[in-house]
Design an enzyme around this catalytic site. Sequence first.
Site, PDB file in Angstrom:
ATOM      1  CG  ASP A  89       8.795  -5.528   5.646  1.00 47.28           C
ATOM      2  OD1 ASP A  89       8.359  -6.633   5.263  1.00 47.28           O
ATOM      3  OD2 ASP A  89       8.131  -4.748   6.359  1.00 47.28           O
ATOM      4  CG  ASP A 133      10.346   3.532  11.659  1.00 49.90           C
ATOM      5  OD1 ASP A 133       9.332   2.842  11.840  1.00 49.90           O
ATOM      6  OD2 ASP A 133      10.947   3.571  10.562  1.00 49.90           O
ATOM      7  CD  GLU A 167       9.058  -7.134   9.017  1.00 54.18           C
ATOM      8  OE1 GLU A 167       7.968  -6.859   9.532  1.00 54.18           O
ATOM      9  OE2 GLU A 167      10.038  -6.354   9.038  1.00 54.18           O
ATOM     10  NE  ARG A 184      -0.193   0.093   4.995  1.00 53.77           N
ATOM     11  CZ  ARG A 184      -0.549   0.715   6.101  1.00 53.77           C
ATOM     12  NH1 ARG A 184      -1.696   1.363   6.153  1.00 53.77           N
ATOM     13  NH2 ARG A 184       0.216   0.683   7.171  1.00 53.77           N
ATOM     14  CE  LYS A 199       4.636  -4.795  12.049  1.00 58.65           C
ATOM     15  NZ  LYS A 199       4.360  -4.561  10.614  1.00 58.65           N
ATOM     16  CB  THR A 259      10.944   2.272   7.570  1.00 56.89           C
ATOM     17  OG1 THR A 259      10.747   1.441   8.711  1.00 56.89           O
ATOM     18  CG2 THR A 259      10.488   1.538   6.319  1.00 56.89           C
ATOM     19  CE  LYS A 294      10.391  -2.289   8.422  1.00 54.12           C
ATOM     20  NZ  LYS A 294       9.247  -2.951   9.109  1.00 54.12           N
ATOM     21  CG  ASP A 300       4.914  -8.166  10.028  1.00 52.17           C
ATOM     22  OD1 ASP A 300       4.085  -8.214  10.964  1.00 52.17           O
ATOM     23  OD2 ASP A 300       5.132  -7.107   9.409  1.00 52.17           O
ATOM     24  CE  LYS A 303       7.907  -1.310   5.170  1.00 51.02           C
ATOM     25  NZ  LYS A 303       7.116  -2.423   5.747  1.00 51.02           N
ATOM     26  CG  ASP A 362      10.057  -1.526  12.190  1.00 48.72           C
ATOM     27  OD1 ASP A 362      10.548  -0.417  11.924  1.00 48.72           O
ATOM     28  OD2 ASP A 362       9.198  -2.084  11.467  1.00 48.72           O
ATOM     29  CB  SER A 392       4.195   0.308  15.262  1.00 48.64           C
ATOM     30  OG  SER A 392       4.963   1.177  14.439  1.00 48.64           O
TER      31      SER A 392
END
Length: 369
Positions: free
Chosen positions: A191, A323, A219, A24, A268, A135, A160, A244, A162, A321, A296
């Site tokens: 991730d 942030d 991840e 997303r 999470k 991230t 991290k 995750d 993406k 994680d 989160s």
Amino acid sequence: MNIRTVETFVVQSKLTKPFVTALRAVHNVQSIIVKVTLETGLIGWGEAVPTHVITGETFGSIRYAIDRVLGPVLIGEDVTRREVLFEKVQRSLLGNTSAKAAVDMAIHDILAQQCGLPLVQMLGGYNDRLTTDLTVSVGAPEDMVKEATEHAAKGFSVLKIKIGTGNFQEERARIQAIRREVGPSIVLRLDANQGWKPKEAIRIIRQLEDDGMDIELVEQPVAANDLEGLREVTKRTDTLIMADESLFSAADARRLLEMHAADLLNIKLMKSGGIHEALKINAMAQSYGVECMTGSMMETAVGVTAAAHFAASQPNVTRTDLDAPLLLADVFNCGGIVYKGSVIEFGNGFGLGFDLNRMQQWVKERANE
């Protein structure tokens, strides 16, 4: 000590830039703040965010779950009988984990205030501070390299990245470029957000290993429901693999652990349904010798403060994680956790440490009814 009211407020906070993943794109953080008030006047706070591509929840479903189901179930109940409360929360409706998490946070906030302790101390008090990663969201290769370099220059030693958008050769090139620019001392996590098929994930991760990219972990490389595929990736690569989106409940954790499907678990609160269930997941993982991360969704400092208190309280939570508030344009000055670069510190306040007057003003200013 009975609960008098359970209220919800919709708030909106701006991001400094769009946050893009394989699942997303987020342009603003919109969340539901929960305020639980006891008959004594004591107040606890929580937060829920509608991450429909992960939890299946929307604004409408979260508000309905809290206003029409969870709230009525909890009003009049003695908050000191917490196992009764949390059992009612879990049994009153199926799923709706973010809605449950918001109520759970507020109850824990109240319980710790009653004890005269910060929540981290009430839960275990293992750490008095945390270090979070930062991230780098999906974007043009040159933009991701620039962002990673800027984060490293600000003192963030764990990044991290993406990935999982489908063009691996481009992603491979940008990972190589990021590693080249930030140097070998920076820890890189990837991730994929379910972006690959199992065979693709194995091939890609092995290539990165051969490239000498020294990736700490990957991840959720495959679809959330493909536990067999996740186990195959874990088995056939040397890099640590973390579950995750495959992990919501303690029952999910048991399946992952029994299958040896992942090396690490990402807890999470929005997926687990709150701190009460997160503690169960972490304890189960610890019994198997599997470490956990606490992460989160795109939340404000309200929800992330609760996640940080949970994470710091437990020795088996070895990575964080957290942030999301650092990606917001709005400054949160209502108490709770404090960021000093990559370090998260806890104030001296009881519970989650929020200032009541400033919290109520913050909610009022950002109300988006």
